[in-house]
Scaffold this active site. Structure first.
Site, PDB file in Angstrom:
ATOM      1  CD  GLU A 195      -2.265   4.150   7.727  1.00 21.32           C
ATOM      2  OE1 GLU A 195      -2.059   4.558   8.901  1.00 21.32           O
ATOM      3  OE2 GLU A 195      -2.310   4.900   6.743  1.00 21.32           O
TER       4      GLU A 195
ATOM      5  CD  GLU B 152      -5.461   7.751   9.266  1.00 21.43           C
ATOM      6  OE1 GLU B 152      -5.013   8.822   9.734  1.00 21.43           O
ATOM      7  OE2 GLU B 152      -5.075   6.629   9.641  1.00 21.43           O
TER       8      GLU B 152
ATOM      9  CG  HIS C 104      -1.036   9.216   3.059  1.00 25.80           C
ATOM     10  ND1 HIS C 104      -1.040   7.863   3.301  1.00 25.80           N
ATOM     11  CD2 HIS C 104      -0.891   9.792   4.283  1.00 25.80           C
ATOM     12  CE1 HIS C 104      -0.892   7.627   4.588  1.00 25.80           C
ATOM     13  NE2 HIS C 104      -0.796   8.792   5.208  1.00 25.80           N
TER      14      HIS C 104
ATOM     15  CG  ASN D 110      -6.083   3.436   7.965  1.00 26.42           C
ATOM     16  OD1 ASN D 110      -6.171   2.470   7.212  1.00 26.42           O
ATOM     17  ND2 ASN D 110      -5.443   4.543   7.618  1.00 26.42           N
TER      18      ASN D 110
ATOM     19  CE1 TYR E 253      -1.039   2.796  13.201  1.00 26.87           C
ATOM     20  CE2 TYR E 253      -2.927   3.963  12.301  1.00 26.87           C
ATOM     21  CZ  TYR E 253      -1.669   3.421  12.146  1.00 26.87           C
ATOM     22  OH  TYR E 253      -1.042   3.496  10.931  1.00 26.87           O
TER      23      TYR E 253
ATOM     24  NE  ARG F 177      -3.762   2.116   2.595  1.00 27.54           N
ATOM     25  CZ  ARG F 177      -3.654   3.123   3.448  1.00 27.54           C
ATOM     26  NH1 ARG F 177      -2.607   3.192   4.284  1.00 27.54           N
ATOM     27  NH2 ARG F 177      -4.568   4.075   3.511  1.00 27.54           N
TER      28      ARG F 177
END
Length: 518
Positions: free
Chosen positions: A415, A199, A154, A341, A343, A109
């Protein structure tokens, strides 16, 4: 050495409060297949152009907003650095693809630098050297058996477009549509996975807040909702360009990457359940509901809150823009998978005594309307990145929430990663991925989530935005003090190779002992 490894393993196990490791049997079901990934499950590693390429003014590349931001105000970056050189992947992309192949990743990616293709942001000048570069990158990946997944945007907007308003200017919808069309034309015969924007909530943050991400304008509202609106219109335009002109023969898949850091209600806090739902609908639903719901448009809860608050401010018109009927139709179903994504996770609550949340904090945007207090879950280990804690079950719950909210789409985790300053023996990163992948498999097998792939952030240590080079997410160590930005694989890269080869999570204590012996 065996004893040392064992002590490290036990210490980390206690630190993370690990109750069970994926040794082939799940305590919830006793199902041994729970530790195995499907044969068609895809493993990827990610980078982004600004964070790794360097060569910021080479071969006709134009200036983007992060070039300008870091050059003009280096103090906003933790170590005062910029990505002028970064990991020099513009020159060493063949080394990077060789590392992907060595550790058996199936997908890379990557993002394309808008200003390397269109230095002015628009079609006034097409930089053939930029097109040639990405042709070489894509061809090299394919030659090594690795599929490219391309992110169009991005966060590195051409500065010349920012000078005319950037994402606040409705013309950005046409500019990004033209840019995407050019990418499909030149690369779509080989690229079968696309992300339009990465994002989007963090794109909005750059306009609404100060000292966060470029361009860091601190405009608050209604700029925040205008940026949201233009982002969605750009995505819809791109999807429909592809659908009408390219999809039939290129047969690719398109998504917009949405991030969700799972929020739980704060115990014994009045209104925390409502705060959790508000958090989800503002941070995720604003972007996902127009695309993934059957009725389209912004989430009803968001529409109601913003409309009512706009009236309180004495405004005759809501700060949240309206879609035309055609715009709404262009967005409904404008996806081929859900790019997700994740985290970390947090607690959500309603601030006491009607206090207003600081709009400049990273996880509190739309504060005039959302006004949710976000805070760490107690006793969870902290990663090397600010505001990120190890909360594996939040990964499962986030996947489940997305699935239930949007009719169980195919989800590609694009991600997930851990910042660890350890140069090479990154045991904590290995344990992090093990814990999170265990939860992914539970979401897949127990919750019915349709998860088709998992992406590590990141392949390389890189320029990690406001943290500069102080935050290390890479499976590959990059020596930023060396002229050639020397790459050295960390222990986690070998762990992933074992996982991908065997298509199951390695027994960690056994794997650590065997890897030490070898």
């Amino acid at each position: 050495m065996r004893e040392k490894i064992f002590i490290i393993f036990c210490s980390l196990s206690i630190l993370l409060k690990i109750e069970t490791f994926a040794t082939g049997t799940d305590t919830e079901t006793g199902n041994k297949s729970l530790n195995h990934f499907p044969d068609d499950f895809l493993f990827a590693a990610s980078t982004s152009a600004y964070q790794v390429e360097g060569a910021w003014n080479v071969d006709g590349k134009g200036v983007n907003i992060w070039d300008r931001y870091t050059h003009k105000d280096p103090d906003v970056i933790k170590d005062g650095q910029n990505a002028d050189d970064a990991a020099k992947s513009y020159y060493w992309y063949k080394n990077d693809s060789a590392l992907l192949k060595e550790f058996n990743f199936q997908i890379h990616r990557m993002s394309i630098s808008w200003t390397r293709i269109l230095p002015n942001g628009d079609m006034s000048f097409i930089n053939q050297k930029g097109i040639d570069h990405y042709n070489h990158v894509i061809d090299d990946l394919l030659w090594k058996g690795i599929q490219p997944m391309v992110i169009m945007y991005h966060w590195d907007l051409p500065q010349k477009l920012q000078d005319t308003g950037g994402w606040l200017n409705p013309s950005i919808v046409k500019y990004m549509g033209d840019y995407a069309d050019l990418l499909f034309k030149h690369f779509g015969d080989r690229v079968k996975w696309w992300n339009t924007l990465n994002e989007p909530i963090n794109i909005v943050k750059g306009y609404a807040s100060n000292n966060t991400v470029a361009p860091s304008l601190g405009l608050g509202t209604p700029a925040d909702y205008q940026v949201v609106h233009n982002i969605l219109l750009a995505h819809g335009r791109i999807y429909n360009i592809y659908k009408k002109k390219y999809k039939k023969w290129q047969k690719g898949k398109i998504s917009m990457t949405i991030d969700y850091e799972t929020c739980y209600p704060k115990p014994n806090s009045l209104g925390s359940d409502f705060a959790v739902e508000k958090y989800f609908q503002f941070m995720v639903g604003l972007f996902a509901h127009p695309i993934y719901s059957k009725e389209g448009d912004y989430p009803p809860l968001v529409r109601y809150i913003v409309n009512e608050n706009s009236k309180k401010y004495g405004l005759k018109k809501s700060r949240l823009p309206e879609f035309t009927k055609q715009e709404k139709l262009n967005l409904i179903g404008a996806f081929d998978y859900f790019s997700f994504n994740h985290y970390t996770s947090f607690l959500c609550s309603t601030p006491p005594n009607n206090e207003t949340v600081d709009n400049d904090s990273w996880y509190s945007i739309f504060s005039e309307d959302l006004n949710v207090k976000v805070e760490p879950i107690p006793y969870k280990p902290k990663t090397g990145e600010n505001d990120m804690y190890v909360t594996p079950v939040g990964f499962r719950d986030g996947l489940k929430k997305i699935s239930q909210e949007y009719y169980f789409p195919n989800i590609f985790v694009t991600e997930n990663g851990y910042s660890d300053p350890s140069p090479l023996q990154d045991y904590k990163r290995i344990i992090f991925h093990q814990l999170y992948l265990e939860q992914l498999l539970k979401a897949l097998y127990l919750d019915g989530c349709k998860i088709i792939g998992y992406t590590v952030w990141s392949l390389l240590d890189n320029f990690q935005w406001l943290a500069g080079y102080t935050s290390k997410f890479g499976l590959i160590r990059v020596d930023f003090n060396s002229t050639e930005k020397t790459r050295t694989p960390k222990l986690s890269a070998s762990w992933f190779k074992t996982l991908i080869d065997d298509r199951k999570i390695p027994d960690l204590d056994d794997w650590l002992l065997r890897s030490n012996e070898s």
